[in-house]
Every structure is written in C-alpha cells, then in structure tokens.
Design a protein around this motif. Structure first.
Motif, PDB file in Angstrom:
ATOM      1  N   ARG A  12      36.739 -20.434  20.545  1.00 11.28           N
ATOM      2  CA  ARG A  12      38.118 -19.911  20.547  1.00 11.28           C
ATOM      3  C   ARG A  12      38.156 -18.521  19.908  1.00 11.28           C
ATOM      4  O   ARG A  12      37.502 -18.271  18.900  1.00 11.28           O
ATOM      5  CB  ARG A  12      38.993 -20.905  19.766  1.00 11.28           C
ATOM      6  N   ARG A  13      38.913 -17.623  20.511  1.00  9.81           N
ATOM      7  CA  ARG A  13      39.099 -16.297  19.936  1.00  9.81           C
ATOM      8  C   ARG A  13      40.528 -15.843  20.192  1.00  9.81           C
ATOM      9  O   ARG A  13      41.094 -16.107  21.242  1.00  9.81           O
ATOM     10  CB  ARG A  13      38.090 -15.303  20.511  1.00  9.81           C
ATOM     11  N   THR A  66      45.148 -16.125  23.189  1.00 11.82           N
ATOM     12  CA  THR A  66      44.140 -17.026  22.631  1.00 11.82           C
ATOM     13  C   THR A  66      43.258 -17.464  23.791  1.00 11.82           C
ATOM     14  O   THR A  66      43.750 -18.036  24.775  1.00 11.82           O
ATOM     15  CB  THR A  66      44.781 -18.262  21.972  1.00 11.82           C
ATOM     16  N   THR A  78      39.813 -19.551  24.939  1.00  6.69           N
ATOM     17  CA  THR A  78      38.775 -20.521  24.578  1.00  6.69           C
ATOM     18  C   THR A  78      37.783 -20.562  25.726  1.00  6.69           C
ATOM     19  O   THR A  78      38.126 -20.969  26.846  1.00  6.69           O
ATOM     20  CB  THR A  78      39.371 -21.920  24.326  1.00  6.69           C
TER      21      THR A  78
END
Length: 300
Positions: free
Chosen positions: A194-195, A187, A189
C-alpha cells in the motif's frame, strides 16, 4: 473446435467514427458470406441494445465474434468472450482503435481491416491477457487501459463533445481540462503493498496505447501475464502541459515525474475520481483490478 469457424456473430456499431464508416458492417458481412461463413449480423440503435442482443447470440453458440467499430466495440467484444474459447475478431472502424493497433491489425483503413480479418480467420487464434475490474457490485473486463486521473477526466469531457470528429477530440478535451486540473490524492495497493500519494494521473495498462494512439505505456505487452502502472507525480500546470503531449509519441517515459510499476493485483482509491476502461465509463473509485493471463482468444 476447428480453427476455421463456420458460424460468426458480427456486431456492428452504426455510429462508429461518428457514422462516417456506416458502410463497413455490411461490407464485413458480405465478404464473410462470400468466403463461406454463416453470419449472424447484429446492428441495434444503441450500444446497450447491441450488448443484450450479442450476449443472447453468443449464449446460443458461435465459433467466433467479430466486432466492427472502435474501442467501445472492442470492449463489448472483450466482455462477451473473456474466459471462453470463443475467439474475437476486430474490424477497426472507430475513432480510437487502440486494441486493433496493439494487436498489429489495421487501424486506419477499414477495407484493409476486412482483408486482415479474413486472413486471420484462416489461422489459429492466439491468446492475450485481460484485466478484470471489480467496481461497486459489478465487474468489467478490459484489454487496453484503465484511466483514473487526468486521462479519465479528458475521456469524460471528450465523450460529452460532438466535435471535432476523430482523435483530435481528445487533444481539444485535454487542452480544456488542463486549465483547471489539480493533482488528486490516491491510495494505491499493488500486489498487497500500500502507498499513499498525490498524482496527476494513474493508469493501469495491458496495452501500450489509448485515446487514439497516445502511447501511455510504450513497453506494455498484451501477453506477458502482468499489467503496467503509470503514475505521473504532481507537476506545475506549465510542466504538465509540457509533458502530457509527449504521451502521443511515447517520449514521456524518461521524465523524472513519470513512474512505471508492474503487478498483477491492484486497488485504486481516491475521492471524486471517475475511472474509465478502454474508453468506457466504469464509475467512481475505489476499484480493484486483477490480471487474468490468456483470458481472451483473438483472431490476430
């Protein structure tokens, strides 16, 4: 403060380049004394003792810090002087020498590096950016690259190896890790966005290279006020084996699995991933990284 420092703290790693360059520290001090500087030389049995002594010496006041060794010593120096007016000088005498490389200093000839230091001491220092990593309960500064994927796994293995001596250690460690490495789920950010994704490798770079000249982000700029992120998306082992060696020449940049982003603030999360910064072990993710423009003054 005068641009020409009167008193310099010189911190020496006697184990730099596996001890092959033990002569360099004494040569630096001898040359600086001959040039008219007052010098405090620090040389301890291990890096922790050296760090403690260096922190004490800097707290007592100095016009500059000079580190003699590789990227581990550069990291020590960066953490000593970040967000201060004390400039940092580097005499590259280690295995990687990537910060010296990025600063345009000699990185494979210690005698030439000593000459360059003396030359730079006579000029105004310049400022470069640094990244601040917050991890667990602590924080660490870095000037080159944070690794949090395959590159960190390679670093972890290379640090456990005593042979071969020199940058080829990274290559051998890389080949050994390729046999079992799998993509990790991250994850990320970046500046609040956020991805979630799987990736082979996630690196945050202020400098263009790490690991002894692996040009991981060839376009990175030490003084542009931002950090660059490299993401290598999941690949088969065969394709990854084909791509990763291209990092040495910086020719990986156009590969479809390679993505570059820029930003100023990052949070990297993943399970069972260790982060490294400038070749030094930081610890398990998550970590938070923030760029601090002009955080370091350097004789370069």
């Amino acid at each position: 403060m005068s641009h020409t420092p009167a008193h310099l703290v010189v911190a020496v790693n006697p184990a730099a380049s596996f001890g092959r360059n033990r002569w360099v520290g004494a040569a630096v001090v001898e040359r600086l004394l001959a040039e008219g500087y007052a010098v405090s030389m620090l040389r301890e049995a291990n890096i922790e003792l050296l760090r403690r002594e260096a922190e004490s010496a800097v707290a007592q006041g100095t016009d500059g810090v000079v580190v003699v060794g590789g990227d581990g010593m550069a990291s020590l120096g960066v953490n000593l002087v970040a967000q201060s007016e004390i400039p940092l000088g580097i005499v590259a005498a280690g295995t990687g020498n990537d910060l010296a490389r990025g600063l345009g200093l000699p990185f494979d000839d210690p005698a030439e590096a000593i000459d360059a230091l003396v030359d730079r001491l006579g000029r105004p220092p310049r400022r470069i950016d640094a990244g601040l990593i917050r991890h667990g309960v602590g924080s660490t500064w870095f000037a080159s690259v944070v690794s949090a994927g395959f590159d960190a796994v390679v670093n972890e293995r290379a640090n456990r190896m005593s042979r071969p001596r020199g940058p080829s250690r990274y290559t051998l460690a890389m080949l050994r890790e390729l046999a079992t490495f799998r993509p990790r789920r991250y994850t990320l950010t970046i500046d609040g966005i956020r991805r979630e994704q799987r990736a082979m490798l996630v690196s945050v770079a202020n400098n263009s290279s790490f690991g002894g000249g692996m040009r991981i982000v060839p376009h990175a700029d030490l003084a542009d006020g931002t950090l660059d992120v490299l993401i290598v998306h999941p690949l088969s082992r065969a394709r990854f084996i084909a791509v990763f060696p291209k990092v040495f020449a910086g020719t990986h940049v156009d590969h479809p699995a390679v993505e570059f982003l820029t930003g100023g603030h990052f949070v990297i999360e993943a399970d069972d991933v260790i982060a490294y910064a400038d070749g030094e072990r930081i610890g398990k993710l998550p970590i938070e990284i923030e760029v601090v423009p002009g955080a370091i003054s350097v004789f370069a």
